[in-house]
Design a protein around this motif. Structure first.
Motif, short mmCIF file in Angstrom:
data_model
loop_
_atom_site.label_atom_id
_atom_site.label_comp_id
_atom_site.label_asym_id
_atom_site.label_seq_id
_atom_site.Cartn_x
_atom_site.Cartn_y
_atom_site.Cartn_z
N TYR A 289 -10.12 0.65 -7.52
CA TYR A 289 -9.57 1.54 -8.54
C TYR A 289 -10.23 1.22 -9.87
O TYR A 289 -10.80 0.15 -10.06
CB TYR A 289 -8.04 1.40 -8.66
CG TYR A 289 -7.60 0.11 -9.30
CD1 TYR A 289 -7.46 0.02 -10.69
CD2 TYR A 289 -7.37 -1.03 -8.54
CE1 TYR A 289 -7.07 -1.17 -11.28
CE2 TYR A 289 -7.00 -2.21 -9.13
CZ TYR A 289 -6.85 -2.28 -10.50
OH TYR A 289 -6.49 -3.46 -11.09
N THR B 79 -10.78 9.91 -2.09
CA THR B 79 -10.52 9.57 -3.49
C THR B 79 -9.20 10.17 -3.94
O THR B 79 -8.69 11.12 -3.33
CB THR B 79 -11.65 10.11 -4.40
OG1 THR B 79 -11.69 11.53 -4.29
CG2 THR B 79 -13.00 9.52 -4.02
N TYR C 167 -7.00 -2.35 -4.83
CA TYR C 167 -5.58 -2.08 -4.63
C TYR C 167 -5.26 -2.23 -3.16
O TYR C 167 -6.13 -2.14 -2.29
CB TYR C 167 -5.19 -0.69 -5.14
CG TYR C 167 -5.69 0.44 -4.28
CD1 TYR C 167 -4.92 0.93 -3.23
CD2 TYR C 167 -6.92 1.02 -4.51
CE1 TYR C 167 -5.38 1.96 -2.43
CE2 TYR C 167 -7.39 2.05 -3.72
CZ TYR C 167 -6.61 2.51 -2.68
OH TYR C 167 -7.08 3.53 -1.89
N ASP D 7 -6.39 10.20 -7.73
CA ASP D 7 -6.25 9.80 -9.12
C ASP D 7 -4.78 9.78 -9.49
O ASP D 7 -3.92 10.13 -8.70
CB ASP D 7 -7.05 10.72 -10.05
CG ASP D 7 -6.60 12.17 -9.99
OD1 ASP D 7 -5.51 12.46 -9.45
OD2 ASP D 7 -7.34 13.02 -10.48
N HIS E 64 1.22 9.57 -9.25
CA HIS E 64 0.09 9.51 -8.31
C HIS E 64 0.42 10.34 -7.06
O HIS E 64 1.44 10.10 -6.40
CB HIS E 64 -0.19 8.06 -7.93
CG HIS E 64 -1.10 7.88 -6.76
ND1 HIS E 64 -2.41 8.31 -6.76
CD2 HIS E 64 -0.89 7.32 -5.56
CE1 HIS E 64 -2.95 8.00 -5.59
NE2 HIS E 64 -2.06 7.41 -4.85
N ILE F 93 -6.04 6.65 -13.85
CA ILE F 93 -6.50 5.75 -12.80
C ILE F 93 -7.18 6.58 -11.73
O ILE F 93 -6.71 7.65 -11.36
CB ILE F 93 -5.34 4.91 -12.21
CG1 ILE F 93 -5.87 3.91 -11.17
CG2 ILE F 93 -4.24 5.78 -11.66
CD1 ILE F 93 -4.85 2.86 -10.74
N ASP F 94 -8.33 6.10 -11.27
CA ASP F 94 -9.07 6.72 -10.17
C ASP F 94 -9.12 5.73 -9.02
O ASP F 94 -9.31 4.53 -9.23
CB ASP F 94 -10.48 7.09 -10.60
CG ASP F 94 -10.50 8.22 -11.60
OD1 ASP F 94 -10.00 9.30 -11.26
OD2 ASP F 94 -10.97 8.01 -12.73
N TYR F 95 -8.96 6.24 -7.80
CA TYR F 95 -8.96 5.43 -6.59
C TYR F 95 -10.12 5.84 -5.69
O TYR F 95 -10.40 7.03 -5.55
CB TYR F 95 -7.68 5.65 -5.78
CG TYR F 95 -6.40 5.31 -6.47
CD1 TYR F 95 -5.82 4.06 -6.32
CD2 TYR F 95 -5.74 6.25 -7.25
CE1 TYR F 95 -4.61 3.75 -6.93
CE2 TYR F 95 -4.53 5.95 -7.87
CZ TYR F 95 -3.97 4.70 -7.70
OH TYR F 95 -2.78 4.41 -8.29
N LEU G 155 -1.86 -3.22 -7.70
CA LEU G 155 -3.13 -3.16 -8.41
C LEU G 155 -3.54 -4.59 -8.71
O LEU G 155 -2.89 -5.29 -9.49
CB LEU G 155 -2.97 -2.36 -9.71
CG LEU G 155 -2.50 -0.91 -9.53
CD1 LEU G 155 -2.36 -0.24 -10.89
CD2 LEU G 155 -3.44 -0.14 -8.63
#
Length: 104
Positions: free
Chosen positions: A66, A82, A51, A84, A94, A73-75, A45
């Motif tokens: 992210y 996507t 990321y 999270d 994750h 955490i959201d990606y 991160l």
């Protein structure tokens, strides 16, 4: 017609957040390298809201943006998907996997 390149920090689509200013995130406690217990998956991160994830010998297998809100955490992957996760007791949960801070 060729469109102009995206400005630094602008999302690739409307569902992605802006990249954070590096100084804004530099001291965030979750910034850094997170690794599965077997070391196969390594997710860094970065302080700019990006990321970079390596899988085995495949460096930069996944990259994207992210955003951290509290312990969530959201990606937004550069390829369009996507995901999270959640930080709990020093562990990143994750996608059904557990990630630990490198060196801890």
């Amino acid at each position: 017609m060729v469109s102009a390149p995206l400005a630094l920090g602008q999302p690739l689509s409307n569902n992605q957040p802006l990249v954070k200013d590096t100084t804004e995130m530099a001291t965030h406690p979750y910034i850094g390298m997170w690794v599965t217990s077997d070391g196969h998956i390594r997710q860094e991160l970065l302080p700019n809201g990006r990321y970079d994830e390596a899988r085995g010998t495949r460096m930069s297998a996944y990259q994207g943006r992210y955003e951290i809100r509290g312990n969530k955490i959201d990606y937004w992957d550069d390829k369009g998907f996507t995901a999270d996760g959640e930080f709990s007791d020093g562990v990143l949960h994750h996608d059904g996997m557990l990630f630990y801070r490198e060196g801890k």
